[in-house]
Every structure is written in structure tokens, then in C-alpha cells.
Design a protein around this motif. Structure first.
Motif, PDB file in Angstrom:
ATOM      1  N   LEU A 132       1.093  -1.244  -0.052  1.00 38.14           N
ATOM      2  CA  LEU A 132       0.034   0.031  -0.102  1.00 38.14           C
ATOM      3  C   LEU A 132       0.747   1.005  -0.154  1.00 38.14           C
ATOM      4  CD1 LEU A 132      -2.530  -1.102   2.724  1.00 38.14           C
ATOM      5  CD2 LEU A 132      -3.047  -0.752   0.141  1.00 38.14           C
ATOM      6  N   GLU A 133       2.030   1.166   0.232  1.00 38.10           N
ATOM      7  CA  GLU A 133       2.958   2.384   0.576  1.00 38.10           C
ATOM      8  C   GLU A 133       3.578   2.694  -0.765  1.00 38.10           C
ATOM      9  OE1 GLU A 133       4.860   5.672   2.417  1.00 38.10           O
ATOM     10  OE2 GLU A 133       3.001   4.367   3.117  1.00 38.10           O
ATOM     11  N   TYR A 134       4.141   1.739  -1.207  1.00 39.80           N
ATOM     12  CA  TYR A 134       4.901   1.832  -2.462  1.00 39.80           C
ATOM     13  C   TYR A 134       4.295   1.389  -3.972  1.00 39.80           C
ATOM     14  CZ  TYR A 134       8.530   2.612   0.991  1.00 39.80           C
ATOM     15  OH  TYR A 134       9.449   3.174   1.791  1.00 39.80           O
ATOM     16  N   GLY A 135       3.303   0.421  -3.684  1.00 38.07           N
ATOM     17  CA  GLY A 135       2.667  -0.187  -4.842  1.00 38.07           C
ATOM     18  C   GLY A 135       3.443  -1.233  -5.568  1.00 38.07           C
ATOM     19  N   LEU A 136       4.505  -1.624  -4.830  1.00 36.94           N
ATOM     20  CA  LEU A 136       5.306  -2.824  -5.344  1.00 36.94           C
ATOM     21  C   LEU A 136       5.089  -4.172  -4.645  1.00 36.94           C
ATOM     22  CD1 LEU A 136       8.688  -0.751  -4.596  1.00 36.94           C
ATOM     23  CD2 LEU A 136       7.517  -1.179  -7.033  1.00 36.94           C
ATOM     24  N   PRO A 137       5.376  -5.153  -5.547  1.00 33.19           N
ATOM     25  CA  PRO A 137       5.213  -6.733  -4.861  1.00 33.19           C
ATOM     26  C   PRO A 137       5.913  -6.948  -3.513  1.00 33.19           C
ATOM     27  CG  PRO A 137       5.911  -6.764  -7.313  1.00 33.19           C
ATOM     28  CD  PRO A 137       6.135  -5.256  -6.770  1.00 33.19           C
ATOM     29  N   ASP A 147       1.670 -17.055  -4.535  1.00 40.34           N
ATOM     30  CA  ASP A 147       3.237 -16.667  -4.658  1.00 40.34           C
ATOM     31  C   ASP A 147       3.465 -15.149  -4.518  1.00 40.34           C
ATOM     32  OD1 ASP A 147       4.016 -19.331  -5.229  1.00 40.34           O
ATOM     33  OD2 ASP A 147       3.929 -18.857  -7.477  1.00 40.34           O
ATOM     34  N   ARG A 148       2.469 -14.322  -4.879  1.00 40.50           N
ATOM     35  CA  ARG A 148       2.526 -12.870  -4.765  1.00 40.50           C
ATOM     36  C   ARG A 148       2.373 -12.477  -3.113  1.00 40.50           C
ATOM     37  NH1 ARG A 148       0.398  -8.869  -8.509  1.00 40.50           N
ATOM     38  NH2 ARG A 148       2.180  -9.504  -9.662  1.00 40.50           N
ATOM     39  N   TYR A 149       1.540 -13.171  -2.614  1.00 40.04           N
ATOM     40  CA  TYR A 149       1.411 -12.856  -1.089  1.00 40.04           C
ATOM     41  C   TYR A 149       2.694 -13.402  -0.035  1.00 40.04           C
ATOM     42  CZ  TYR A 149      -0.969 -12.467   3.601  1.00 40.04           C
ATOM     43  OH  TYR A 149      -0.960 -12.112   4.793  1.00 40.04           O
ATOM     44  N   TYR A 150       3.137 -14.538  -0.656  1.00 38.61           N
ATOM     45  CA  TYR A 150       4.115 -15.126   0.120  1.00 38.61           C
ATOM     46  C   TYR A 150       5.656 -14.493  -0.372  1.00 38.61           C
ATOM     47  CZ  TYR A 150       1.144 -18.293   2.334  1.00 38.61           C
ATOM     48  OH  TYR A 150       0.023 -18.813   3.092  1.00 38.61           O
ATOM     49  N   GLY A 151       5.602 -13.758  -1.406  1.00 38.54           N
ATOM     50  CA  GLY A 151       6.859 -13.155  -2.125  1.00 38.54           C
ATOM     51  C   GLY A 151       7.785 -14.071  -2.498  1.00 38.54           C
ATOM     52  N   VAL A 152       7.200 -15.227  -3.209  1.00 34.91           N
ATOM     53  CA  VAL A 152       8.065 -16.095  -3.902  1.00 34.91           C
ATOM     54  C   VAL A 152       7.796 -16.224  -5.357  1.00 34.91           C
ATOM     55  CG1 VAL A 152       8.772 -17.440  -1.681  1.00 34.91           C
ATOM     56  CG2 VAL A 152       6.652 -18.085  -3.080  1.00 34.91           C
ATOM     57  N   ASN A 153       8.691 -16.359  -6.273  1.00 29.54           N
ATOM     58  CA  ASN A 153       8.494 -16.936  -7.690  1.00 29.54           C
ATOM     59  C   ASN A 153       7.271 -15.739  -8.235  1.00 29.54           C
ATOM     60  OD1 ASN A 153      10.041 -19.079  -7.190  1.00 29.54           O
ATOM     61  ND2 ASN A 153       8.246 -20.323  -6.535  1.00 29.54           N
ATOM     62  N   ASP A 154       7.636 -14.534  -7.859  1.00 33.85           N
ATOM     63  CA  ASP A 154       6.636 -13.568  -8.498  1.00 33.85           C
ATOM     64  C   ASP A 154       7.412 -12.954  -9.724  1.00 33.85           C
ATOM     65  OD1 ASP A 154       5.079 -11.359  -9.152  1.00 33.85           O
ATOM     66  OD2 ASP A 154       4.823 -10.593  -7.097  1.00 33.85           O
TER      67      ASP A 154
END
Length: 310
Positions: free
Chosen positions: A88-93, A197-204
Motif C-alpha cells: 500500500l505504501e509503494y505499490g510494489l510486490p 506466490d505474490r502474497y508469500y513473496g516467492v516466484n513472483d
């Protein structure tokens, strides 16, 4: 006669009911009079599998309808939008943010441990501010500042590609609510994305693309001549000499500020080389003043000031 709680009643105590969603500006859209439907316990969260209140809306004209995908507890744990799951702060994964802040994902993956962990975190979030759960999220970071979007990216809300048009069978013409354009190449890594994958920050794949872009970003090495203490500031627009001085004085004592209105640039000369190097490091490719991203280079004095070529 008192009745005992059934298993169904006990489980419903952990279901989430919310009045407003947690969304980023991009997903919300540019319409200030947006209409939104609310369905209580309308869907299972794609992370914790608990039923939660689903919100659905159209973010703008000729845009596709969007809805919340994860519950607010999972959203607040990672400080992400309930729909796109971007920070929400940076708009990044999340993968980019966690790599920049050197954070580790401690959310359990197994169902039982995950349910127990989320219930505990939900109680903690109810007692305190969401930002205090993970204080590292509030730390400033140069890499995130360089990669972050400075404005909402509404193009992400466009409709999906019309599958009938791809096959040459769409008869709706301009009335078709879907896009009539070539679909993404299935071999493109960006075509293979999923929420977990996006939520856990892997293979995005989006995160991998941004991290590669960060690694390829140009640097601003200081010149070999130690007597050079001047920085060239370009793309000023309507910024004044006082605006420049007010920002750059924080890095060290300034000897002079020379403004060149015709070229929309300025030259800031520091009294020490250390102050000039600090200012270059803190502002290069990441300084935004007056809504404009300023160009920072080293400068030299040869009659008039000139920027040094990188």
C-alpha cells in the motif's frame, strides 16, 4: 435451558465482517462516486481460507469489475491491497519490498499453524495499530523510493482480452466489454502469476522484473577531481532558487546556488566534497520536487557551470 455452541457457531466466530475494504488507489479507480456492493461472508480468503466480506465494484468507465480476494487480516499482516496484493505504501510486490527491507516471511504455510497464527495476529491487530505489528514497514528505503510509482496505474484495471476476438468470432464490435488486442505471449514469465506466490513473496515474475530493473539502474560515481563540489540540477520547471536551497541545505553547508531559468536547471555548490557526495547519493534518480523528478549530475565550473557527462 442453555444451549451449547455448535461447531458451526464456533467457526463463525472467526469469520470476518468488515464495513470498508483495504484498497490501493489504483484498484479503487479515479471515480470519486464509485458504487460498491458488499456480500457478507461471500467468499473464502485465498490465503487463510476463512470466509470474509467481499466487496465488488467497477473502478471506471470501460474497466473490468474488481473484487477483494483476501481478508483484511491477511491484508494488514503484509500491508497490502486486498485485491492486487501490492504494497500500500509503494505499490510494489511483497517480494521486492521484503528484499529491500531485508524482511523474512514468518507466516506458517500449514493449515493448522496458519489458522492459529492468524487468529493470534488478528487479536493483536485489534489491540494496536497495524503498522506497529511490523515496524520495518515504516522504514525509508532508497531502493523502494526509486522503484515506487508516483501515480496510480489505472491501466491495470483494463478488461481482459476477448477470447472470441482472438479466434476471429467476436460479433459485438465496439460494444464488446473485453479488449480486442493480441493476448500476452504464453511463454512470457509475466503471463504466469498467482495470488499465493505474490502474497508469500516467492516466484513472483513481476518482482523479478523489478529487481532486475533495479540492478540495471545507472549510478552516479563521484568525479576523480576532489575539488569538484557542485551538483547540476535539471528539469526544474517552476521551482525557485529558494525551493532548491530549502531542500539541498540538509546535506551540508551550501556555498552558492546558481539558477539558469532558460535551461530550467540550477547548480548547487557545497563547501565540502563530503556534503556534495552525500547530496548526490541521496537525490540521484529519486528526488521529486513540485511533482517533477529532478535530474542530478555532477557539475564543473569553466566560466559558466556545465554538467559533467556520466
Amino acid at each position: 435451558m442453555a444451549t451449547s455452541k455448535t461447531t458451526n457457531t464456533y467457526n463463525r466466530q472467526n469469520w470476518e465482517d468488515a464495513d470498508f475494504p483495504v484498497l490501493c488507489q489504483t484498484c479503487l479507480g479515479d471515480n470519486p462516486y464509485i458504487r460498491m456492493t458488499k456480500e457478507k461472508y461471500g467468499k473464502e480468503c485465498k490465503i487463510c481460507s476463512r470466509p470474509f466480506t467481499v466487496f465488488r465494484w467497477c473502478p471506471g468507465a470501460r474497466m473490468r469489475f474488481k473484487k477483494t480476494e483476501v481478508c483484511q487480516t491477511c491484508s494488514k499482516l503484509k500491508n497490502v491491497c486486498q485485491t492486487c496484493l501490492l504494497d500500500l505504501e509503494y505499490g510494489l510486490p511483497i517480494q521486492v519490498r521484503d528484499a529491500a527491507l531485508k524482511m523474512k516471511d514468518d507466516l506458517p504455510k500449514s493449515d493448522v499453524n496458519k489458522e492459529y497464527y492468524i487468529q493470534n495476529m488478528e487479536r493483536e491487530l485489534a489491540r494496536s495499530d497495524p503498522g506497529s505489528v511490523n515496524s520495518k514497514l515504516n522504514e525509508p528505503n532508497d531502493l523502494l523510493m526509486r522503484l515506487a510509482r508516483t501515480a496510480p496505474y489505472y491501466k491495470r484495471n483494463r478488461p481482459h482480452v476477448c477470447s472470441f476476438w482472438v479466434k476471429g468470432e467476436c460479433r459485438r464490435g465496439e460494444e464488446c466489454p473485453y479488449r480486442h488486442e493480441k493476448p500476452t505471449d504464453p511463454d512470457d514469465p509475466l503471463a504466469d502469476q498467482n495470488i499465493k506466490d505474490r502474497y508469500y513473496g516467492v516466484n513472483d515474475p513481476v518482482a523479478d522484473k523489478l529487481l532486475k530493473r533495479a540492478a540495471a539502474m545507472p549510478a552516479l560515481p563521484p568525479p576523480d577531481d576532489k575539488t569538484i563540489t557542485t551538483l547540476y540540477i535539471g528539469n526544474l520547471g517552476n521551482l525557485t532558487e529558494q525551493d532548491i536551497r530549502d531542500h539541498f541545505y540538509q546535506y551540508g553547508e551550501i556555498r552558492s546556488v546558481s539558477l539558469v531559468p532558460k535551461q530550467q536547471c540550477a547548480f548547487v555548490q557545497y563547501t565540502t566534497r563530503a556534503a556534495a557526495e552525500t547530496a548526490a547519493e541521496k537525490t540521484f534518480n529519486k528526488l521529486i520536487l513540485g511533482g517533477r523528478r529532478l535530474t542530478i549530475k555532477w557539475g564543473r565550473f569553466a566560466g559558466p557551470y556545465w554538467p559533467l557527462q556520466p
